[in-house]
Design a protein around this motif. Structure first.
Motif, PDB file in Angstrom:
ATOM      1  N   MET A   1       0.845  -1.175   0.000  1.00  0.00           N
ATOM      2  CA  MET A   1       0.000   0.000   0.000  1.00  0.00           C
ATOM      3  C   MET A   1       0.896   1.245   0.000  1.00  0.00           C
ATOM      4  O   MET A   1       1.955   1.260   0.607  1.00  0.00           O
ATOM      5  N   THR A   2       0.448   2.271  -0.670  1.00  0.00           N
ATOM      6  CA  THR A   2       1.217   3.510  -0.793  1.00  0.00           C
ATOM      7  C   THR A   2       1.000   4.401   0.432  1.00  0.00           C
ATOM      8  O   THR A   2       0.056   4.183   1.209  1.00  0.00           O
ATOM      9  N   PRO A   3       1.844   5.412   0.616  1.00  0.00           N
ATOM     10  CA  PRO A   3       1.616   6.355   1.714  1.00  0.00           C
ATOM     11  C   PRO A   3       0.233   7.014   1.635  1.00  0.00           C
ATOM     12  O   PRO A   3      -0.436   7.187   2.658  1.00  0.00           O
ATOM     13  N   LEU A   4      -0.227   7.335   0.424  1.00  0.00           N
ATOM     14  CA  LEU A   4      -1.562   7.904   0.276  1.00  0.00           C
ATOM     15  C   LEU A   4      -2.619   6.884   0.692  1.00  0.00           C
ATOM     16  O   LEU A   4      -3.573   7.228   1.401  1.00  0.00           O
ATOM     17  N   GLY A   5      -2.464   5.655   0.260  1.00  0.00           N
ATOM     18  CA  GLY A   5      -3.405   4.596   0.624  1.00  0.00           C
ATOM     19  C   GLY A   5      -3.497   4.410   2.124  1.00  0.00           C
ATOM     20  O   GLY A   5      -4.591   4.277   2.688  1.00  0.00           O
ATOM     21  N   LEU A   6      -2.344   4.417   2.798  1.00  0.00           N
ATOM     22  CA  LEU A   6      -2.325   4.290   4.254  1.00  0.00           C
ATOM     23  C   LEU A   6      -3.020   5.476   4.916  1.00  0.00           C
ATOM     24  O   LEU A   6      -3.779   5.313   5.873  1.00  0.00           O
ATOM     25  N   TYR A   7      -2.774   6.654   4.392  1.00  0.00           N
ATOM     26  CA  TYR A   7      -3.388   7.869   4.930  1.00  0.00           C
ATOM     27  C   TYR A   7      -4.902   7.825   4.782  1.00  0.00           C
ATOM     28  O   TYR A   7      -5.638   8.110   5.733  1.00  0.00           O
ATOM     29  N   LEU A   8      -5.380   7.466   3.596  1.00  0.00           N
ATOM     30  CA  LEU A   8      -6.814   7.415   3.355  1.00  0.00           C
ATOM     31  C   LEU A   8      -7.487   6.337   4.207  1.00  0.00           C
ATOM     32  O   LEU A   8      -8.591   6.532   4.714  1.00  0.00           O
ATOM     33  N   THR A   9      -6.807   5.216   4.388  1.00  0.00           N
ATOM     34  CA  THR A   9      -7.336   4.151   5.235  1.00  0.00           C
ATOM     35  C   THR A   9      -7.410   4.614   6.684  1.00  0.00           C
ATOM     36  O   THR A   9      -8.420   4.405   7.366  1.00  0.00           O
ATOM     37  N   LYS A  10      -6.353   5.252   7.153  1.00  0.00           N
ATOM     38  CA  LYS A  10      -6.317   5.750   8.536  1.00  0.00           C
ATOM     39  C   LYS A  10      -7.447   6.745   8.798  1.00  0.00           C
ATOM     40  O   LYS A  10      -8.044   6.744   9.866  1.00  0.00           O
ATOM     41  N   LYS A  11      -7.761   7.557   7.798  1.00  0.00           N
ATOM     42  CA  LYS A  11      -8.817   8.568   7.931  1.00  0.00           C
ATOM     43  C   LYS A  11     -10.201   8.025   7.571  1.00  0.00           C
ATOM     44  O   LYS A  11     -11.174   8.767   7.609  1.00  0.00           O
ATOM     45  N   SER A  12     -10.289   6.749   7.213  1.00  0.00           N
ATOM     46  CA  SER A  12     -11.558   6.106   6.816  1.00  0.00           C
ATOM     47  C   SER A  12     -12.263   6.874   5.698  1.00  0.00           C
ATOM     48  O   SER A  12     -13.455   7.171   5.770  1.00  0.00           O
ATOM     49  N   VAL A  13     -11.503   7.187   4.671  1.00  0.00           N
ATOM     50  CA  VAL A  13     -12.017   7.986   3.554  1.00  0.00           C
ATOM     51  C   VAL A  13     -12.778   7.101   2.570  1.00  0.00           C
ATOM     52  O   VAL A  13     -12.316   6.026   2.192  1.00  0.00           O
TER      53      VAL A  13
END
Length: 71
Positions: A1-13
């Motif tokens: 997973m990419t840094p963006l993917g991890l960020y979006l997952t963490k934020k439940s986007v």
């Protein structure tokens, strides 16, 4: 997973909502989230940040804050 993917997952986007608000296709968002070789463009990061009500600069720092200059 990419840094963006991890960020979006963490934020439940919700990527469908981001796609609708930004015009970035869901398949492109998936590629940006999963494929490490897919390059995130500055305009895409900016639009995604606006769509999820985040400050683009803060989002940029959180995603890429681990980078450093070479000595």
């Amino acid at each position: 997973m990419t840094p963006l993917g991890l960020y979006l997952t963490k934020k439940s986007v919700n990527k469908a909502m981001v796609s609708k608000r930004t015009g970035i296709s869901q398949s492109r968002l998936s590629q940006l989230s999963i494929n490490e070789s897919t390059k995130l463009r500055a305009d895409e990061l900016y639009l995604i940040a606006l769509a999820i009500d985040m400050d683009p600069g803060e989002m940029f720092k959180e995603i890429y804050g681990n980078l450093s200059l070479l000595n």
